[in-house]
Design a protein around this motif. Structure first.
Motif, PDB file in Angstrom:
ATOM      1  N   GLU A 113       0.826  -1.220   0.000  1.00 28.25           N
ATOM      2  CA  GLU A 113       0.000   0.000   0.000  1.00 28.25           C
ATOM      3  C   GLU A 113       0.856   1.264   0.000  1.00 28.25           C
ATOM      4  O   GLU A 113       0.421   2.315   0.463  1.00 28.25           O
ATOM      5  N   GLN A 114       2.056   1.179  -0.549  1.00 29.70           N
ATOM      6  CA  GLN A 114       2.961   2.330  -0.546  1.00 29.70           C
ATOM      7  C   GLN A 114       2.347   3.591  -1.150  1.00 29.70           C
ATOM      8  O   GLN A 114       2.445   4.662  -0.548  1.00 29.70           O
ATOM      9  N   PRO A 115       1.691   3.520  -2.321  1.00 30.15           N
ATOM     10  CA  PRO A 115       1.119   4.756  -2.872  1.00 30.15           C
ATOM     11  C   PRO A 115       0.073   5.390  -1.941  1.00 30.15           C
ATOM     12  O   PRO A 115       0.058   6.604  -1.763  1.00 30.15           O
ATOM     13  N   GLU A 116      -0.761   4.554  -1.333  1.00 27.09           N
ATOM     14  CA  GLU A 116      -1.779   5.070  -0.424  1.00 27.09           C
ATOM     15  C   GLU A 116      -1.149   5.644   0.845  1.00 27.09           C
ATOM     16  O   GLU A 116      -1.586   6.676   1.364  1.00 27.09           O
ATOM     17  N   PHE A 117      -0.107   4.967   1.351  1.00 27.34           N
ATOM     18  CA  PHE A 117       0.602   5.460   2.529  1.00 27.34           C
ATOM     19  C   PHE A 117       1.258   6.807   2.233  1.00 27.34           C
ATOM     20  O   PHE A 117       1.174   7.755   3.022  1.00 27.34           O
ATOM     21  N   MET A 118       1.898   6.886   1.078  1.00 24.89           N
ATOM     22  CA  MET A 118       2.550   8.123   0.669  1.00 24.89           C
ATOM     23  C   MET A 118       1.536   9.260   0.546  1.00 24.89           C
ATOM     24  O   MET A 118       1.790  10.379   1.004  1.00 24.89           O
ATOM     25  N   ASP A 119       0.388   8.976  -0.061  1.00 23.53           N
ATOM     26  CA  ASP A 119      -0.667   9.989  -0.163  1.00 23.53           C
ATOM     27  C   ASP A 119      -1.141  10.437   1.213  1.00 23.53           C
ATOM     28  O   ASP A 119      -1.392  11.620   1.439  1.00 23.53           O
TER      29      ASP A 119
ATOM     30  N   ASP B 275       1.626  14.461  14.240  1.00 23.12           N
ATOM     31  CA  ASP B 275       0.411  13.693  14.536  1.00 23.12           C
ATOM     32  C   ASP B 275      -0.150  13.020  13.282  1.00 23.12           C
ATOM     33  O   ASP B 275      -0.577  11.864  13.325  1.00 23.12           O
ATOM     34  N   ALA B 276      -0.130  13.736  12.144  1.00 24.71           N
ATOM     35  CA  ALA B 276      -0.625  13.172  10.887  1.00 24.71           C
ATOM     36  C   ALA B 276       0.240  11.981  10.469  1.00 24.71           C
ATOM     37  O   ALA B 276      -0.277  10.955  10.011  1.00 24.71           O
ATOM     38  N   SER B 277       1.548  12.108  10.634  1.00 24.93           N
ATOM     39  CA  SER B 277       2.461  11.021  10.299  1.00 24.93           C
ATOM     40  C   SER B 277       2.176   9.784  11.147  1.00 24.93           C
ATOM     41  O   SER B 277       2.119   8.667  10.634  1.00 24.93           O
ATOM     42  N   ALA B 278       2.000   9.992  12.447  1.00 24.89           N
ATOM     43  CA  ALA B 278       1.715   8.872  13.348  1.00 24.89           C
ATOM     44  C   ALA B 278       0.391   8.191  12.987  1.00 24.89           C
ATOM     45  O   ALA B 278       0.279   6.964  13.033  1.00 24.89           O
ATOM     46  N   ALA B 279      -0.606   8.986  12.601  1.00 27.49           N
ATOM     47  CA  ALA B 279      -1.899   8.427  12.214  1.00 27.49           C
ATOM     48  C   ALA B 279      -1.777   7.581  10.945  1.00 27.49           C
ATOM     49  O   ALA B 279      -2.384   6.495  10.852  1.00 27.49           O
ATOM     50  N   CYS B 280      -0.974   8.020   9.995  1.00 26.99           N
ATOM     51  CA  CYS B 280      -0.757   7.250   8.763  1.00 26.99           C
ATOM     52  C   CYS B 280      -0.024   5.946   9.075  1.00 26.99           C
ATOM     53  O   CYS B 280      -0.359   4.899   8.521  1.00 26.99           O
ATOM     54  N   LEU B 281       0.975   6.028   9.931  1.00 24.77           N
ATOM     55  CA  LEU B 281       1.737   4.832  10.301  1.00 24.77           C
ATOM     56  C   LEU B 281       0.824   3.819  10.967  1.00 24.77           C
ATOM     57  O   LEU B 281       0.921   2.612  10.703  1.00 24.77           O
ATOM     58  N   LYS B 282      -0.085   4.289  11.785  1.00 29.01           N
ATOM     59  CA  LYS B 282      -1.033   3.391  12.453  1.00 29.01           C
ATOM     60  C   LYS B 282      -2.026   2.798  11.447  1.00 29.01           C
ATOM     61  O   LYS B 282      -2.311   1.597  11.473  1.00 29.01           O
ATOM     62  N   LYS B 283      -2.522   3.628  10.546  1.00 28.45           N
ATOM     63  CA  LYS B 283      -3.515   3.183   9.557  1.00 28.45           C
ATOM     64  C   LYS B 283      -2.955   2.134   8.597  1.00 28.45           C
ATOM     65  O   LYS B 283      -3.647   1.198   8.213  1.00 28.45           O
TER      66      LYS B 283
END
Length: 127
Positions: free
Chosen positions: A42-48, A115-123
Protein backbone atom coordinates in the motif's frame (compact mmCIF):
# COMPACT_ATOMS: atom_id res chain seq x y z
CA UNK A 1 2.84 35.86 16.05
CA UNK A 2 6.02 36.94 17.80
CA UNK A 3 7.35 33.36 17.49
CA UNK A 4 6.82 33.47 13.74
CA UNK A 5 8.64 36.78 13.40
CA UNK A 6 11.53 35.56 15.56
CA UNK A 7 11.74 32.32 13.59
CA UNK A 8 11.82 34.23 10.32
CA UNK A 9 14.58 36.48 11.64
CA UNK A 10 16.56 33.48 12.87
CA UNK A 11 16.15 31.72 9.53
CA UNK A 12 17.24 34.85 7.69
CA UNK A 13 20.30 35.26 9.88
CA UNK A 14 21.26 31.62 9.53
CA UNK A 15 20.79 31.59 5.77
CA UNK A 16 23.10 34.54 5.35
CA UNK A 17 26.06 32.94 7.11
CA UNK A 18 25.80 29.17 6.74
CA UNK A 19 24.50 26.34 4.61
CA UNK A 20 20.78 25.72 5.02
CA UNK A 21 19.92 22.70 7.16
CA UNK A 22 19.08 19.84 4.85
CA UNK A 23 19.46 16.10 5.28
CA UNK A 24 22.24 16.20 2.67
CA UNK A 25 24.21 19.20 3.94
CA UNK A 26 23.67 18.83 7.70
CA UNK A 27 22.33 15.37 8.59
CA UNK A 28 23.45 15.78 12.20
CA UNK A 29 20.90 18.60 12.68
CA UNK A 30 17.98 16.15 12.28
CA UNK A 31 16.58 13.79 14.90
CA UNK A 32 14.15 10.90 14.54
CA UNK A 33 10.64 11.60 15.83
CA UNK A 34 9.31 8.14 15.07
CA UNK A 35 9.86 5.22 12.73
CA UNK A 36 8.19 1.97 11.88
CA UNK A 37 6.93 -0.21 9.09
CA UNK A 38 3.99 0.09 6.74
CA UNK A 39 2.35 -2.42 4.41
CA UNK A 40 4.57 -2.00 1.36
CA UNK A 41 1.78 -3.26 -0.94
CA UNK A 42 0.00 0.00 0.00
CA UNK A 43 2.96 2.33 -0.55
CA UNK A 44 1.12 4.76 -2.87
CA UNK A 45 -1.78 5.07 -0.42
CA UNK A 46 0.60 5.46 2.53
CA UNK A 47 2.55 8.12 0.67
CA UNK A 48 -0.67 9.99 -0.16
CA UNK A 49 -1.70 9.80 3.49
CA UNK A 50 1.57 11.36 4.68
CA UNK A 51 1.55 14.03 1.96
CA UNK A 52 -2.10 14.95 2.52
CA UNK A 53 -1.59 14.94 6.29
CA UNK A 54 1.33 17.33 6.01
CA UNK A 55 -0.53 19.52 3.54
CA UNK A 56 -3.64 19.70 5.69
CA UNK A 57 -1.55 20.64 8.73
CA UNK A 58 0.11 23.65 7.11
CA UNK A 59 0.00 26.84 9.14
CA UNK A 60 -0.88 29.74 6.85
CA UNK A 61 1.21 32.13 8.98
CA UNK A 62 4.41 30.29 8.02
CA UNK A 63 5.79 30.41 4.48
CA UNK A 64 6.40 26.66 4.11
CA UNK A 65 5.23 24.12 1.59
CA UNK A 66 5.09 20.36 1.26
CA UNK A 67 6.88 18.53 -1.50
CA UNK A 68 7.11 14.90 -2.55
CA UNK A 69 10.16 13.55 -4.36
CA UNK A 70 11.31 10.19 -5.70
CA UNK A 71 14.54 9.02 -4.09
CA UNK A 72 16.81 6.01 -4.69
CA UNK A 73 15.39 4.29 -1.57
CA UNK A 74 11.73 5.15 -2.22
CA UNK A 75 10.06 8.51 -1.62
CA UNK A 76 10.48 11.57 0.54
CA UNK A 77 7.79 13.94 1.73
CA UNK A 78 9.10 17.03 3.44
CA UNK A 79 8.08 20.44 4.71
CA UNK A 80 10.40 23.15 3.45
CA UNK A 81 10.81 26.91 3.35
CA UNK A 82 13.18 28.04 0.64
CA UNK A 83 16.27 25.83 1.17
CA UNK A 84 15.39 24.82 4.75
CA UNK A 85 14.01 21.35 5.44
CA UNK A 86 12.00 21.27 8.66
CA UNK A 87 10.19 17.91 8.64
CA UNK A 88 11.38 14.93 6.56
CA UNK A 89 9.43 11.70 6.04
CA UNK A 90 11.34 8.92 4.29
CA UNK A 91 9.11 6.20 2.84
CA UNK A 92 11.34 3.29 1.86
CA UNK A 93 10.41 0.73 -0.80
CA UNK A 94 11.15 -2.06 1.71
CA UNK A 95 8.24 -0.98 3.95
CA UNK A 96 10.23 1.02 6.50
CA UNK A 97 9.41 4.59 7.43
CA UNK A 98 11.16 7.34 9.36
CA UNK A 99 10.06 10.84 10.33
CA UNK A 100 12.79 13.32 11.24
CA UNK A 101 12.76 16.94 12.37
CA UNK A 102 15.42 19.57 11.97
CA UNK A 103 16.60 21.15 15.19
CA UNK A 104 15.55 24.44 13.59
CA UNK A 105 11.94 23.24 13.45
CA UNK A 106 11.67 23.40 17.24
CA UNK A 107 10.95 27.11 16.97
CA UNK A 108 7.89 26.47 14.79
CA UNK A 109 4.61 24.60 15.36
CA UNK A 110 4.89 21.27 13.52
CA UNK A 111 2.98 19.04 15.95
CA UNK A 112 0.10 18.60 13.46
CA UNK A 113 2.48 17.12 10.88
CA UNK A 114 3.93 14.76 13.49
CA UNK A 115 0.41 13.69 14.54
CA UNK A 116 -0.63 13.17 10.89
CA UNK A 117 2.46 11.02 10.30
CA UNK A 118 1.71 8.87 13.35
CA UNK A 119 -1.90 8.43 12.21
CA UNK A 120 -0.76 7.25 8.76
CA UNK A 121 1.74 4.83 10.30
CA UNK A 122 -1.03 3.39 12.45
CA UNK A 123 -3.51 3.18 9.56
CA UNK A 124 -1.08 1.40 7.21
CA UNK A 125 0.88 -0.57 9.81
CA UNK A 126 3.03 -3.37 8.44
CA UNK A 127 2.99 -6.83 9.91
Amino acid sequence: MLRVVLAALAAGALSACTTAPTTAAKPDTFWTVHHGTYNKAEQPEFMDCVFDGFLGAQNTAIATHVRQTKRAFGYRVDVIAQAFQYIVADIHDDGTYELRRSKYSDMLPFSKEVDASAACLKKFAGS
